[in-house]
Each structure stands twice: as structure tokens, then as C-alpha cells.
Design an enzyme around this catalytic site. Structure first.
Site, PDB file in Angstrom:
ATOM      1  N   HIS A  87     -10.243  -5.422   8.784  1.00 14.48           N
ATOM      2  CA  HIS A  87     -11.019  -5.255   7.494  1.00 14.48           C
ATOM      3  C   HIS A  87     -12.327  -4.642   7.553  1.00 14.48           C
ATOM      4  O   HIS A  87     -13.007  -4.539   6.572  1.00 14.48           O
ATOM      5  CB  HIS A  87     -11.191  -6.674   6.824  1.00 14.48           C
ATOM      6  N   GLU A 142       1.073  -1.310   0.068  1.00 16.01           N
ATOM      7  CA  GLU A 142      -0.024   0.156   0.078  1.00 16.01           C
ATOM      8  C   GLU A 142       1.048   1.374   0.100  1.00 16.01           C
ATOM      9  O   GLU A 142       0.365   2.250  -0.447  1.00 16.01           O
ATOM     10  CB  GLU A 142      -0.843   0.174   1.265  1.00 16.01           C
TER      11      GLU A 142
END
Length: 324
Positions: free
Chosen positions: A126, A57
Site C-alpha cells: 500500500h 481494479e
């Protein structure tokens, strides 16, 4: 159309309109997006403009910052907002502050799309709701659309903006259907929506909680004879505080609804602003409805217990009348 289809349409339209727009992220190409938002775009635009990336990321956002500084308009997808922590150096120290640090000589027209929120039993890494984290950072714009029409219009605006935009999509909204104008309207940041007119209490719902607040308002009218006005901010930076304050001055009561954690949350910020600028109009303490102050549980029953629902909003609204 569905929320995900509205996002897909916005991406397609902007990529057709401007060749400098391209997509980048994990599984955005061959797999067509973790939530199928980028479906069909690789086939139409090719690998040059729809780029699958490694699972890194910080690298993905860093590449987006560099591409934006050199004249492109990247739309970066991070698979879930929890993974933003792996990229925060690039988000805050680079994307948000490059324009300032270079004395205005460089701009970063970058969009970072973040799915977020609970409801799918994906556990604490998540499922969280993180708009407050980005709201805190000067230099970033923050959008939290709750309807397909807003998703399309705000994403088009985000792509055309010369500032870095954090574009947050609640995962449970992807399958929600709604009317989407066919005129390709580009919405403006900083314009809240009044989802329902009312005179008794103002409900401010952030992201998916705008939908929850609207449902709660209908039940309040039917079951409690309380007419609630529902405000959807749509963007948190810039924030349309005028629309919120106008509603508070009319109803004299406020409930702020968010899925995020209570401490230092978006609702805390809104409550402070309302208290500072409309204190004399309040007939009761501001009520806040938030997610539970815990990591998001995996268990379905516990996960649902950690997320605000209509009955929580209704209870808070009724409390504003009892606390007078």
C-alpha cells in the site's frame, strides 16, 4: 485549503460544468473516499454520477475506458497505486493505446487517480511510489502535483484533456494546507514550477519530494551558504525539460530527489536527459536521492529510513561541490 479539499473542489467544479464527468471507484460514494477526497459529491450529484464499485481494479478501469470511448469523461479512483498492477492490462493495452490502434477514430478522456507513497505504516502492498511505471508508457499523461493549488489546477486540466491521464497524489500531502486561487484556473500540462530561485545547485523534486527539496534548500542556505534552486516538474508526461535545463545551465550542479526505487526510476530518466542535453554545463556528477531499494517496511523506524529526508538531499547537494 488542504490538498484533499482542493481535489474535491476541482471534481465538484468540473462535474457542475460538464454533465459527462462522473466518478467511479471503491468507496468513492457512501464512504466519501478512502482519503475523503470525494466527500459530499454523492449527496450533490447522486448515484448516477458517483458510483461505488466492486473490488475489481481491472473491471473498474475497463469500465472507465469503455465509458470514455463512448463520450463520457470518467474519473476513476484506485485506492492505492499498488493496486494498479491488477488493472495494468486495461491501463496499458486499452487506455494508453486505443487512440493509436483505432487510427485516431476513438479517444479515451479518462482520468485515473492513484494515491501513493510511504509514511503511514501501511506496508509494502500500500505504500510504494510508482510514477516511473506509468512514465514508461506512450499514450499516457502523468501528473504529480505537490501543492493544493497544483492539485486543483492540474486535476481540472486532466478531466478536460482528451487523453488518458494518470493522476498521482501522495498520501502524506492530503492534509497539507496551501493557498489556492479562487479564479478556478485550469493549469497546463508540461509547465514546471520554480519553487525557489538559486544559483549554486538545482534540486529537482518529484511529487512530495518537491516539498522535501524546498525545505532542504532553506537549510542549505542557512547552514551551508549554498543557494539551491528548486524545480517541481508537476507533470512527467509531458515534461518541461526546458525549465530544468535552463536551471542546470545556471547552477551547473544537479540533485534529483524521488521517493521511488532507484533502478529504472524517474530520477534515472531525468539524469539521462540532463546528461544528454546539458553535459557541457555540469561541473559535477549528477546526484540522485531515492527511496531505499527494498519493499516498503511496515515498522515506523524502518519505513522512515527507507524514505528520503531533508538531510539526504543536503548531503547530496554538498557532494556536488566536493566531487569537482
Amino acid at each position: 485549503m488542504r490538498y484533499r479539499e482542493a481535489l474535491n473542489l476541482a471534481l465538484r467544479e468540473e462535474m457542475e460544468r460538464d454533465e459527462s464527468v462522473f466518478l467511479m471507484g471503491e468507496d468513492v460514494g457512501v464512504f466519501q473516499g478512502a482519503f475523503k477526497v470525494t466527500q459530499g459529491l454523492l449527496e450533490q450529484f447522486g448515484e448516477r454520477r458517483v458510483r461505488d464499485t466492486p473490488i475489481s481494479e481491472n473491471t473498474i478501469v475497463g469500465m472507465g475506458v469503455g465509458a470514455a470511448m463512448t463520450g463520457l469523461r470518467p474519473v476513476v479512483e484506485i485506492m492505492t497505486v499498488n493496486f494498479a498492477f491488477l488493472a495494468m492490462d486495461q491501463v496499458i493495452n486499452s487506455a494508453a493505446h486505443v487512440h493509436y490502434m483505432f487510427g485516431g477514430q476513438a479517444r479515451v478522456p479518462l482520468v485515473i487517480r492513484f494515491p501513493q507513497g510511504g509514511g503511514h505504516q501501511l506496508g509494502p502492498t500500500h505504500s510504494h511510489t510508482m510514477e516511473a511505471m506509468f512514465l514508461h508508457v506512450p499514450g499516457l499523461l502523468v501528473a504529480v502535483p505537490s501543492t493544493p493549488a497544483d492539485a486543483r489546477g492540474l486535476l481540472k486540466a486532466a478531466i478536460r484533456d482528451d487523453n488518458p491521464v494518470i493522476f498521482i497524489e501522495h498520501e502524506t500531502l492530503y492534509g497539507v494546507r496551501g493557498e489556492v486561487p479562487d479564479n478556478g484556473e485550469v493549469m497546463r500540462f508540461g509547465e514546471a514550477a520554480v519553487r525557489r530561485e538559486g544559483t549554486d545547485v538545482t534540486l529537482i523534486g518529484v511529487s512530495r519530494m518537491a516539498v522535501t527539496a524546498e525545505k532542504a534548500a532553506e537549510r542549505l542556505a542557512a547552514e551551508e551558504e549554498i543557494e539551491a534552486e528548486v524545480i517541481d516538474p508537476r507533470t512527467l508526461r509531458p515534461l518541461d525539460l526546458d525549465t530544468i535545463l535552463d536551471s542546470v545551465r545556471k547552477t551547473n550542479r544537479v540533485v534529483i530527489v524521488e521517493e521511488g526505487w532507484p533502478h529504472g526510476g524517474t530520477g534515472a530518466n531525468l539524469a539521462a536527459l540532463i546528461q544528454e542535453q546539458a553535459f557541457d554545463y555540469l561541473d559535477a556528477p549528477i546526484q540522485r536521492v531515492t527511496g531505499a531499494d527494498v519493499p516498503m517496511p511496515y515498522s515506523k523506524a524502518l519505513e522512515q529510513a527507507a524514505i528520503p529526508h531533508e538531510e539526504h538531499v543536503m548531503k547530496a547537494a554538498v557532494a556536488t561541490f566536493r566531487d569537482v
